[in-house]
Design an enzyme around this catalytic site. Structure first.
Site, mmCIF file in Angstrom:
data_model
loop_
_atom_site.group_PDB
_atom_site.id
_atom_site.type_symbol
_atom_site.label_atom_id
_atom_site.label_comp_id
_atom_site.label_asym_id
_atom_site.label_seq_id
_atom_site.Cartn_x
_atom_site.Cartn_y
_atom_site.Cartn_z
ATOM 1 N N LYS A 111 3.620 -0.084 10.310
ATOM 2 C CA LYS A 111 3.737 1.155 9.569
ATOM 3 C C LYS A 111 2.892 2.154 10.319
ATOM 4 C CE LYS A 111 3.236 0.168 4.987
ATOM 5 N NZ LYS A 111 2.516 0.363 3.930
ATOM 6 N N ARG A 149 4.967 -13.311 9.586
ATOM 7 C CA ARG A 149 5.859 -11.986 9.453
ATOM 8 C C ARG A 149 6.873 -11.891 10.227
ATOM 9 N NH1 ARG A 149 1.629 -7.019 10.791
ATOM 10 N NH2 ARG A 149 3.625 -5.936 10.147
ATOM 11 N N GLU A 160 0.758 -1.121 -0.032
ATOM 12 C CA GLU A 160 0.145 -0.117 -0.035
ATOM 13 C C GLU A 160 1.001 1.105 -0.049
ATOM 14 O OE1 GLU A 160 -3.519 -0.152 2.802
ATOM 15 O OE2 GLU A 160 -2.294 -2.205 3.573
#
Length: 562
Positions: free
Chosen positions: A270, A260, A35
Site C-alpha cells: 500500500k 499473502r 487500516e
C-alpha cells in the site's frame, strides 16, 4: 454442521475441527481489519474473501473493523472506499461494522492494568536509542535506564502522556518482557506513543495512540473473535499477542496465518501504491493500471472473475507468486460468457463499395453473444462507405496474409464478400481509401455457390458509426518482478513506459451510445473493453480490460500435451 462444509484448505480444516470439538461453543466469528490509510488492492480481496467466506460457509459472522490507530495517515474517504470495495466483491458485514478507535478507553485501561502488574513502563529514550538498544538477530537487546521505574511513577507519567503534557516523541510506554528473547518482537515492544494529532473519529481527545501490536489482539478479544485469520508476516508477532492476552486474562482468539497474495508484474505494498499516486506515475488510486479494487473495477474486471482467480490461487502457508495471466484467464472466461459483442475500428481506413447504391442502407442482423442465446441480436447498418482496420489491408501481401489485399476476396462480418479493386493514396503515398466491390448474393456472410474465404473482417458504417476514445492499458511494470532492481534504483525504475496508449479517433457501432459507465463489451477480434467514467454525452471513453489472446490457456494445454 461441520460435515456439510468441505474442508478444502488448512484454515477450513482447523475451523471444522474446532466446530467438531465444540470449541468456542461451536461459533465462528472472523474479522477483516483494514487500516483506513489507502485503497484496498487485490491482495486485500484475498484476505477479506477468506474471512468473509469462512464465516459464511460455517454459519458464522465476519466483522468489518477499521484499525484506525494512526491518525496521521488515516482519512475518512478511505473508510467509505473500503466499504464500497468489500460490498462490490459481494460481501456484507450486516450490523458488524466496528472501529478500533471506539476501544481506546478499554485499551488505555488495560495498559494501566499492565503497568500496575509491573509489566509496563514509560521510557524516556528516543526512538533511535530504543532501536539501537534493541539488539539484532544475533545479539540480545540491552535493558534501558528507565526499565525499572516504580509502578506509581509509570502510572503518573502515562496519565500525563494521555493528558498531553509532553511533546511528540519524548516518551513511550513499553511492555516489560525479555530483552534477550530470540524473537525481536518480544524485546520490550512499544505499546503507546505520544501523538498530538486530530483523529477522524475521536477528534483531539487523545494525545497517546496505541501501537498496532498492542491494539491488534485486544480488538479481536473485545469483539469476541474466534478465529483471527492473518497474513503470514504476523506469525512472528503471534507470541506477543498471546503474551498480552494471557497476562490480561481476557478472551483469547486463535490466530492462524496464511500467505499473502503476490502476483507477477505487480506491487502489493500500500505504501508503494501510494507513492505511485503521489508521484503522478498513475492518475489516482483508481487508475486502471493499479491492482486496487477500484482500479480493477474501473478497468472492467468483475467480482466473479476476481473471486474465481482467488479460488484457483488457493490458501497456502508458504509465500509464492501467482502469474497475472491466471487472473486474466479467469477474467476472459467470465467476460466471454457475459459481454455483448460490438464492432469497433481502432485505426480507421475508409472503404468505398463502388457497386453499392449511394444513399442505400442495409440493416443486417448481428449476434450479441454467441455464448448466450438469450442475449439476442442487434441490427448494424451497412452503407456504401465503411471503415475497416488499417492493418487489415496490405497492398503487397505475403502468401499467408488472409485479410484484404488487391484482387483477393474476404468476408465482412455479418455482411458481404468484398474484393479490393483500387487503392487511393495521398501525395505522400499514404493509403487513404480503398475501392471495393461487393457480392450482394453473399448477404449474411455466406456464398450460395459454396465458395469459401479465409478472412473475416470487422467494420463499421462511416455514416452511422460514432467516434470514441479508447485507452489501451498494459501491465504497469515492464518486469515480471518489479522489486528486482539494480543497486541504487527503486521499483519505479521498472515502470512500463507503454502501459497506456490512447486512441482518439476510433469508430464504433452506435448501439453503445446509451451505455452507462462500467458497461462491458467485447470488441470483435480485438478484446474486452468497458465504458470509463470520463465518458460524456458527446464522447465515449473505453478502457481495454484485457485482450482476446489467452496465454494462460495455451500454456495449460501445452502442459497437458494437447
Amino acid at each position: 454442521m461441520s460435515e456439510k462444509i468441505p474442508a478444502s484448505d488448512f484454515i477450513r480444516n482447523a475451523v471444522a475441527e474446532d466446530i467438531k470439538n465444540n470449541r468456542w461453543d461451536g461459533k465462528v466469528v472472523t474479522r477483516f481489519p483494514p487500516e483506513p490509510n489507502g485503497y484496498l488492492h487485490i491482495g486485500h480481496a484475498k484476505a477479506f474473501g477468506i474471512n468473509f467466506g469462512i464465516a459464511e460457509e460455517f454459519g458464522g459472522r465476519c466483522h468489518l473493523r477499521f484499525d484506525d490507530t494512526n491518525p496521521t495517515a488515516e482519512e475518512e474517504h478511505y473508510v467509505h472506499a473500503i466499504q464500497d470495495d468489500v460490498n462490490w466483491m459481494g460481501w456484507d458485514w450486516g450490523e458488524n461494522l466496528f472501529f478500533a478507535s471506539d476501544y481506546f478507553e478499554q485499551m488505555y485501561d488495560l495498559a494501566v492494568k499492565l503497568i500496575k502488574d509491573g509489566l509496563g513502563y514509560v521510557d524516556d529514550q528516543s526512538l533511535e536509542e530504543i532501536r539501537r538498544t534493541r539488539g539484532s538477530l544475533t545479539e540480545p537487546g540491552v535493558e534501558g535506564p528507565y526499565r525499572n521505574r516504580p509502578v506509581e511513577e509509570n502510572l503518573d507519567l502515562f496519565e500525563r502522556m494521555k493528558n498531553g503534557e509532553f511533546p511528540d516523541g519524548s516518551r513511550v510506554l513499553r511492555a516489560k518482557l525479555d530483552m534477550a528473547s530470540p524473537n525481536l518482537n518480544m524485546r520490550d515492544p512499544i505499546m503507546y506513543r505520544i501523538l498530538h494529532a486530530h483523529h477522524h473519529r475521536q477528534g483531539d481527545k487523545w494525545c497517546v495512540y496505541p501501537m498496532y501490536d498492542w491494539a491488534h489482539g485486544l480488538e479481536d478479544s473485545i469483539e469476541g473473535i474466534t478465529h483471527s485469520l492473518c497474513s503470514l508476516e504476523f506469525e512472528n508477532h503471534r507470541p506477543l499477542y498471546d503474551w498480552f492476552l494471557d497476562q490480561l486474562g481476557v478472551h483469547h482468539p486463535q490466530q492462524i496465518e496464511f500467505a499473502r497474495l503476490n502476483m507477477t508484474y505487480t506491487v502489493m505494498s500500500k505504501r508503494k501504491l501510494l507513492s505511485l499516486v503521489e508521484a503522478g506515475h498513475v492518475s489516482g488510486w483508481d487508475d486502471p493500471r493499479m491492482p486496487t479494487l477500484s482500479g480493477l473495477r474501473r478497468r472492467g474486471y468483475t467480482p466473479a472473475a476476481i473471486r474465481e482467480f482467488l479460488r484457483r490461487a488457493g490458501v497456502n502457508k508458504f509465500n509464492s507468486t501467482v502469474d497475472v495471466q491466471l487472473l486474466e484467464h479467469c477474467l476472459r472466461q467470465d467476460l466471454n460468457a457475459t459481454s455483448p459483442r460490438v464492432m469497433c475500428v481502432m485505426d480507421p481506413l475508409k472503404v468505398v463499395i463502388t457497386n453499392y447504391p449511394e444513399g442505400q442502407v442495409d440493416q443486417l442482423e448481428a449476434i450479441n453473444n454467441p455464448e448466450d442465446a438469450s442475449a439476442g441480436t442487434r441490427e448494424v447498418s451497412f452503407t456504401r462507405e465503411l471503415y475497416i482496420e488499417r492493418n487489415d489491408f496490405m497492398e503487397d501481401a505475403p502468401k499467408k496474409f488472409f485479410r484484404l489485399t488487391l484482387g483477393k476476396e474476404v468476408r465482412l462480418r455479418y455482411a458481404y464478400f468484398i474484393i479490393c479493386t483500387d487503392v487511393i493514396k495521398d501525395a505522400d503515398g499514404k493509403i487513404i481509401e480503398l475501392h471495393c466491390t461487393y457480392d450482394p448474393a453473399t448477404r449474411g456472410g455466406d456464398a450460395p455457390d459454396g465458395r469459401k474465404v479465409k478472412g473475416t473482417l470487422h467494420w463499421v458504417s462511416a455514416e452511422h458509426s460514432i467516434s470514441a476514445e479508447v485507452r489501451l492499458y498494459e501491465h504497469l511494470f515492464a518486469k515480471e518482478n518489479p522489486e528486482d532492481v539494480e543497486e541504487g534504483a527503486d521499483f519505479t525504475s521498472n515502470l512500463n513506459p507503454d502501459s497506456l496508449k490512447v486512441v482518439t479517433d476510433a469508430r464504433i457501432e452506435p448501439s453503445v451510445s446509451v451505455s452507462e459507465s462500467g458497461s462491458r463489451y467485447q470488441f470483435e477480434r480485438i478484446g474486452y473493453f468497458c465504458v470509463d467514467a470520463d465518458s460524456t454525452a458527446n464522447q465515449l471513453v473505453f478502457n481495454r480490460t484485457v485482450s482476446l489472446k489467452d496465454t494462460w490457456a495455451k500454456m495449460q494445454k501445452k502442459a497437458e500435451g494437447k
